[in-house]
Design an enzyme around this catalytic site. Structure first.
Site, PDB file in Angstrom:
ATOM      1  N   LYS A   1       3.842 -11.656 -14.331  1.00 36.89           N
ATOM      2  CA  LYS A   1       3.191 -10.554 -13.618  1.00 36.89           C
ATOM      3  C   LYS A   1       3.457  -9.240 -14.317  1.00 36.89           C
ATOM      4  O   LYS A   1       4.609  -8.977 -14.641  1.00 36.89           O
ATOM      5  CB  LYS A   1       3.772 -10.538 -12.208  1.00 36.89           C
ATOM      6  CG  LYS A   1       3.332  -9.377 -11.357  1.00 36.89           C
ATOM      7  CD  LYS A   1       3.980  -9.509 -10.010  1.00 36.89           C
ATOM      8  CE  LYS A   1       3.626  -8.268  -9.200  1.00 36.89           C
ATOM      9  NZ  LYS A   1       4.386  -8.169  -7.999  1.00 36.89           N
TER      10      LYS A   1
ATOM     11  N   LYS B   1       8.684 -10.602 -14.350  1.00 33.83           N
ATOM     12  CA  LYS B   1       7.971  -9.518 -13.674  1.00 33.83           C
ATOM     13  C   LYS B   1       8.348  -8.207 -14.339  1.00 33.83           C
ATOM     14  O   LYS B   1       9.527  -7.838 -14.395  1.00 33.83           O
ATOM     15  CB  LYS B   1       8.352  -9.504 -12.196  1.00 33.83           C
ATOM     16  CG  LYS B   1       7.731  -8.346 -11.429  1.00 33.83           C
ATOM     17  CD  LYS B   1       7.948  -8.491  -9.936  1.00 33.83           C
ATOM     18  CE  LYS B   1       7.449  -7.272  -9.185  1.00 33.83           C
ATOM     19  NZ  LYS B   1       7.673  -7.380  -7.737  1.00 33.83           N
TER      20      LYS B   1
HETATM   21  C1  PBG Z   1       7.129  -6.562  -4.148  1.00 26.72           C
HETATM   22  C2  PBG Z   1       5.850  -6.781  -4.885  1.00 26.72           C
HETATM   23  C3  PBG Z   1       5.075  -5.867  -5.631  1.00 26.72           C
HETATM   24  C4  PBG Z   1       3.924  -6.562  -6.024  1.00 26.72           C
HETATM   25  C5  PBG Z   1       4.028  -7.855  -5.534  1.00 26.72           C
HETATM   26  N1  PBG Z   1       5.237  -7.975  -4.855  1.00 26.72           N
HETATM   27  C6  PBG Z   1       5.297  -4.433  -5.901  1.00 26.72           C
HETATM   28  C7  PBG Z   1       6.355  -3.998  -6.836  1.00 26.72           C
HETATM   29  O1  PBG Z   1       7.113  -4.791  -7.399  1.00 26.72           O
HETATM   30  O2  PBG Z   1       6.469  -2.790  -6.982  1.00 26.72           O
HETATM   31  C8  PBG Z   1       2.782  -5.984  -6.796  1.00 26.72           C
HETATM   32  C9  PBG Z   1       1.484  -6.714  -6.661  1.00 26.72           C
HETATM   33  C10 PBG Z   1       0.282  -5.957  -7.114  1.00 26.72           C
HETATM   34  O3  PBG Z   1       0.359  -4.887  -7.717  1.00 26.72           O
HETATM   35  O4  PBG Z   1      -0.806  -6.477  -6.862  1.00 26.72           O
HETATM   36  N2  PBG Z   1       8.224  -6.330  -4.923  1.00 26.72           N
END
Ligand code: PBG
Length: 325
Positions: A248, A195
């Site tokens: 992601k 991520k």
């Molecule tokens: C929680 C989380 C996030 C997303 C999914 N889980 C936000 C982040 O990490 O700031 C983002 C998903 C999206 O942008 O569609 N940590």
């Protein structure tokens, strides 16, 4: 030799030939549809930067889930907006927290829908970081225990699968142990293994009210410049017991999806995130692109790169198109 010996156009002649040799297919059963749940009753609130996506109250969940099933979508992932936040994200593992309540509602009313939960603290902490702070730094090891508690509370409420998205080191092992010790050995972990610290999460942070109140997430989410590091991250999660690996965001990181596909044999999910969705929606609203076609081409590219599963806000839109074909 007669030129050209191989004429690619022979098999592009009509749509039947094209269907016959198509290498990649989208399938509604492999989408996961994200749902945002807020406190209150009988309300739906459209998220301004994500047209067509709503925050909904718990009573609306069964209707959403049934609509998904009618379209062939079998899985949802839940995000919660709690009533109250605090320094350590207690709301994330509260027995009657927003997500725990949502899981029970779904499993009572629409048991066939696969309920995946995002395991993270950022929606539940008043500072908006994904872990708890010690001297204003997100403390890895202190956070692990809270994450494990959160994942366990989701399993206890009936979640089918947990998806840790916090990016703390060692959280998959900690969550696996907590689940196993409490008789949830059969609940899989879909880990956000890779991520990135991405600007594409902007609309989500409005939707889930989870923007960090100071600093950024770069001390725990990955540097967008790195790809070898993605293999190290994924290897750790595999060794710690992950069942599915998430990459992601998706489109800006298709090279990473392809690399993971080659290196690992676990199922791979790609999260087509909020900003990626919003860009297509915005351009389509302006009439600059054909939204449906760009949506389909985009989702296809994610599959072609090697993802089995796509987590996407487009799930219902594309499923409708697939169903009518
Ligand atoms: C929680 C989380 C996030 C997303 C999914 N889980 C936000 C982040 O990490 O700031 C983002 C998903 C999206 O942008 O569609 N940590």
């Amino acid at each position: 030799m007669v030129f050209p010996e191989y004429r690619p156009r022979r098999l592009r002649k009509n749509s039947a030939f094209r269907a016959l040799i198509r290498e990649t297919q989208l399938a509604a059963g492999q989408f996961i549809y994200p749902l945002f749940i807020m406190p209150g009753k009988n309300r739906r609130e459209e998220i301004p930067s994500m047209p067509g996506v709503f925050r909904i109250t718990v009573d609306q969940l069964a209707g959403e889930a049934k609509e998904c099933l009618r379209l062939g979508i079998r899985s949802v992932i839940l995000f919660g907006l709690p009533e109250k936040k605090d320094g350590v994200g207690s709301g994330a593992h509260a027995k009657n927290g927003i997500i725990q309540t949502a899981i029970r509602e779904l499993k009572n009313k629409v048991p066939e829908i696969l309920v995946v939960t995002d395991v993270c603290l950022c929606e539940y902490t008043d500072h908006g970081h994904c872990g708890c702070l010690i001297n204003n730094v997100v403390d890895n090891d202190a956070t692990l225990e809270i994450l494990a508690k959160t994942a366990l509370s989701h399993a206890e409420a009936g979640a089918d699968m947990v998806a840790p998205s916090d990016m703390m080191d060692g959280r998959v092992a900690e969550i696996r142990a907590a689940l196993d010790e409490n008789n949830y050995a059969s609940v899989p972990i879909m880990s956000y293994a890779v991520k990135y610290a991405s600007a594409f999460y902007g609309p989500f942070r409005d939707a889930a009210d989870c923007a960090p109140q100071f600093g950024d997430r770069k001390s725990y989410q990955m540097d967008p410049a790195n790809s070898r590091e993605a293999l190290r991250e994924a290897t750790l999660d595999v060794d710690e017991g992950a069942d599915i690996l998430i990459v992601k965001p998706a489109v800006a990181y298709l090279d990473i999806v392809a690399r993971l596909r080659e290196e690992f044999d676990l199922p791979i999910a790609a999260y087509h995130v909020s900003g990626e969705y919003a860009m297509i929606k915005a351009a389509a609203e302006k009439g600059w692109i054909d939204g449906d076609k760009v949506m389909e081409e985009t989702l296809l590219s994610i599959k072609r790169a090697g993802a089995d599963i796509i987590i996407t806000y487009f799930a219902k839109d594309i499923a409708k198109i697939l169903q009518n074909r």
